[in-house]
Design a protein around this motif. Structure first.
Motif, PDB file in Angstrom:
ATOM      1  N   LYS A 213       0.849  -1.187   0.000  1.00 46.41           N
ATOM      2  CA  LYS A 213       0.000   0.000   0.000  1.00 46.41           C
ATOM      3  C   LYS A 213       0.886   1.240   0.000  1.00 46.41           C
ATOM      4  CE  LYS A 213      -1.963   3.534   2.435  1.00 46.41           C
ATOM      5  NZ  LYS A 213      -1.454   4.404   3.502  1.00 46.41           N
ATOM      6  N   TYR A 214       0.585   2.175  -0.862  1.00 49.44           N
ATOM      7  CA  TYR A 214       1.338   3.424  -0.906  1.00 49.44           C
ATOM      8  C   TYR A 214       0.418   4.575  -0.503  1.00 49.44           C
ATOM      9  CZ  TYR A 214       4.969   0.759  -3.203  1.00 49.44           C
ATOM     10  OH  TYR A 214       5.941  -0.179  -3.467  1.00 49.44           O
ATOM     11  N   GLY A 215       0.857   5.359   0.463  1.00 48.75           N
ATOM     12  CA  GLY A 215       0.060   6.472   0.992  1.00 48.75           C
ATOM     13  C   GLY A 215       0.116   7.705   0.102  1.00 48.75           C
ATOM     14  N   GLY A 216      -0.645   8.713   0.487  1.00 56.18           N
ATOM     15  CA  GLY A 216      -0.812   9.923  -0.316  1.00 56.18           C
ATOM     16  C   GLY A 216       0.476  10.623  -0.728  1.00 56.18           C
ATOM     17  N   THR A 217       1.443  10.733   0.192  1.00 48.68           N
ATOM     18  CA  THR A 217       2.693  11.430  -0.165  1.00 48.68           C
ATOM     19  C   THR A 217       3.493  10.613  -1.174  1.00 48.68           C
ATOM     20  OG1 THR A 217       3.408  10.627   1.974  1.00 48.68           O
ATOM     21  CG2 THR A 217       3.272  13.008   1.721  1.00 48.68           C
ATOM     22  N   SER A 218       3.353   9.292  -1.127  1.00 53.55           N
ATOM     23  CA  SER A 218       4.116   8.425  -2.042  1.00 53.55           C
ATOM     24  C   SER A 218       3.589   8.508  -3.474  1.00 53.55           C
ATOM     25  CB  SER A 218       4.049   6.973  -1.570  1.00 53.55           C
ATOM     26  OG  SER A 218       4.374   6.883  -0.209  1.00 53.55           O
ATOM     27  N   VAL A 219       2.338   8.973  -3.619  1.00 55.08           N
ATOM     28  CA  VAL A 219       1.748   9.073  -4.960  1.00 55.08           C
ATOM     29  C   VAL A 219       1.249  10.500  -5.219  1.00 55.08           C
ATOM     30  CG1 VAL A 219       1.094   6.627  -5.149  1.00 55.08           C
ATOM     31  CG2 VAL A 219      -0.489   8.216  -4.062  1.00 55.08           C
TER      32      VAL A 219
END
Ligand code: ADP
Ligand code: ASP
Ligand code: MG
Length: 417
Positions: A7-13
């Motif tokens: 799972k990638y969070g908001g800052t990562s994408v």
């Protein structure tokens, strides 16, 4: 070959470059031979922007329509990400919560996953595709789109890992793991190598937003190993797992804070049976979650003062309800404070050690920080203080319990009682 849910969070994408760099990371892992389900959050700030947009349209947005709106944030990232993967020559397929079979109850805005129909995802995996699922959303048994509550993409990931019987669940975020306290509040915060589900659950419940509470519940229930890592570095991160003998044997393992609550006090409540029910029943009926409750004697004989905390968002509504009840039962007056914070110390070691509370109270007293309310459980002590002292309190407690020191170097391993 392993099946991994990432799972990638908001800052990562957060933007096109970052989405591309995450896609590269995922493709490398695929090349290494793993099967991958990738759960994505909306771009950082997008969910907030959508909420603001809804409030611009309506002062009290219809909950069903609000969820339809909020679910679009994650749809943006899954589509962009899948485009990036395909451009790299790999097969990917984006899936909304509906398409991925994530079935929830009817609670718009804070729905709970009740069932995951795994066939759609496993079919795509069998075709060799990287499956890209929108976090934070599902649908109820009438086909309505629902969302899981702020931070809910973690829960989508861990629940999918449990349902698919994945070998691991990796949560990629903007810090390198779970720390002794929020590393953005105290630079001395130390990254933990491992933490038990139970402690992580308590930390998440007490405000550490690094993992959504229900993701930890799922992990614990289905024994899913959860790795919390940074999407910007190669650090192995923190493993959230069952408590075992290798775990740091410390009394306090973390400090958390929450600024999301407000205090309400009703004075001089008649001290007779049924009063607490009369006060809290309408609050519960209004769907307001009461956290701490303290009843103490009043200066007036036969009367008691009752203080409790509720989410800040429900403060005004609770005051109005409490005032109504107070009039009905002949209590004194109602007052409150929305500018409070809760700081908590957490550790399974508290079960077998004494004197922990006094260290906490002493550390706060030395800084002249007044404690308004206290609550304890087997593995945590929480104090309500003025909001303006939150960061200071976190730092002095972190120092008082010497959490910056690595207990594995033999400094902080405490004696059993
Ligand atoms: P994401 O968008 O990746 O889901 P979140 O903002 O939800 O990320 O969670 C990560 C943030 O959690 C960190 O930036 C950090 O400020 C905060 N945080 C609070 N407590 C802790 C803790 N004990 N360990 C690590 N991070 C923490
Ligand atoms: N996008 C949602 C939020 O901002 C869910 C998530 O990021 O986990 O809360
Ligand atoms: Mg989060």
């Amino acid at each position: 070959m392993a099946l991994v849910v990432q799972k990638y969070g908001g800052t990562s994408v957060a933007n096109v470059e970052r989405i591309r760099s995450v896609a590269r990371r995922v493709v490398e892992r695929k090349k290494a031979g793993d099967d991958l389900v990738v759960v994505l959050s909306a771009r950082a700030g997008d969910t907030d922007r959508l909420i603001a947009l809804a409030l611009e349209m309506s002062p009290h947005p219809d909950p069903r329509e609000l969820d339809v709106l909020l679910a679009t944030g994650e749809q943006v990232t899954i589509a962009l990400f899948s485009m990036a993967v395909k451009d790299m020559g790999f097969e990917a397929v984006s899936m909304t919560g509906y398409q991925a079979g994530i079935i929830t109850d009817h609670q718009y805005g804070h729905a709970r996953i009740s069932w995951i129909e795994t066939v759609p995802v496993t079919e795509k995996l069998r075709e060799g595709k990287i499956v890209v699922v929108a976090g934070f959303q599902g649908y109820d048994d009438e086909g309505n789109i629902t969302t899981l509550g702020r931070g809910g993409s973690d829960t989508t990931a861990v629940a999918l890992a449990a349902a698919l019987k994945a070998d691991a669940c990796e949560i990629y975020t903007d810090v390198e793991g779970v720390y002794t306290t929020d590393p953005n509040v105290y630079h001395k915060a130390r990254k933990l190598r491992r933490i038990s589900y139970e402690e992580m659950l308590e930390m998440a419940s007490m405000g550490a937003k690094v993992l959504h509470i229900r993701s930890v519940e799922f992990g614990m229930k289905y024994n899913v190993p959860i790795w919390v890592r940074s999407s910007f570095t190669e650090d192995p991160g923190t493993l959230v797992t069952q408590e075992d003998a290798d775990m740091e044997r410390v009394v306090v393992s973390g400090i958390t804070y929450s600024k999301k609550e407000a205090r309400v006090t009703v004075t001089d409540v008649p001290d007779v049976p049924g009063m607490a029910f009369k006060l809290f029943h309408p609050i519960a009926e209004a769907g307001i979650n009461v956290d701490m409750i303290i009843q103490g004697s009043s200066a007036v004989p036969g009367r008691a003062n009752i203080s409790f905390t509720v989410p800040k968002a429900d403060y005004e509504k609770t005051l109005a309800l409490a005032e109504k009840v107070s009039g009905e039962i002949g209590a004194g007056y109602v007052h409150g404070n929305p500018n409070i914070a809760k700081v908590s110390i957490i550790g399974v070691g508290m079960r077998s050690h004494t004197g922990v509370a006094s260290v906490m109270f002493n550390a706060l007293a030395k800084e002249n920080i007044n404690i308004h309310m206290i609550s304890t459980s087997e593995i945590k002590i929480s104090c309500v203080i003025d909001e303006k002292y939150t960061e200071l309190a976190v730092r002095v407690l972190h120092d008082a319990f010497e959490l910056h020191k690595d207990p594995c170097n033999g400094i902080r391993v405490a004696e059993e009682r």
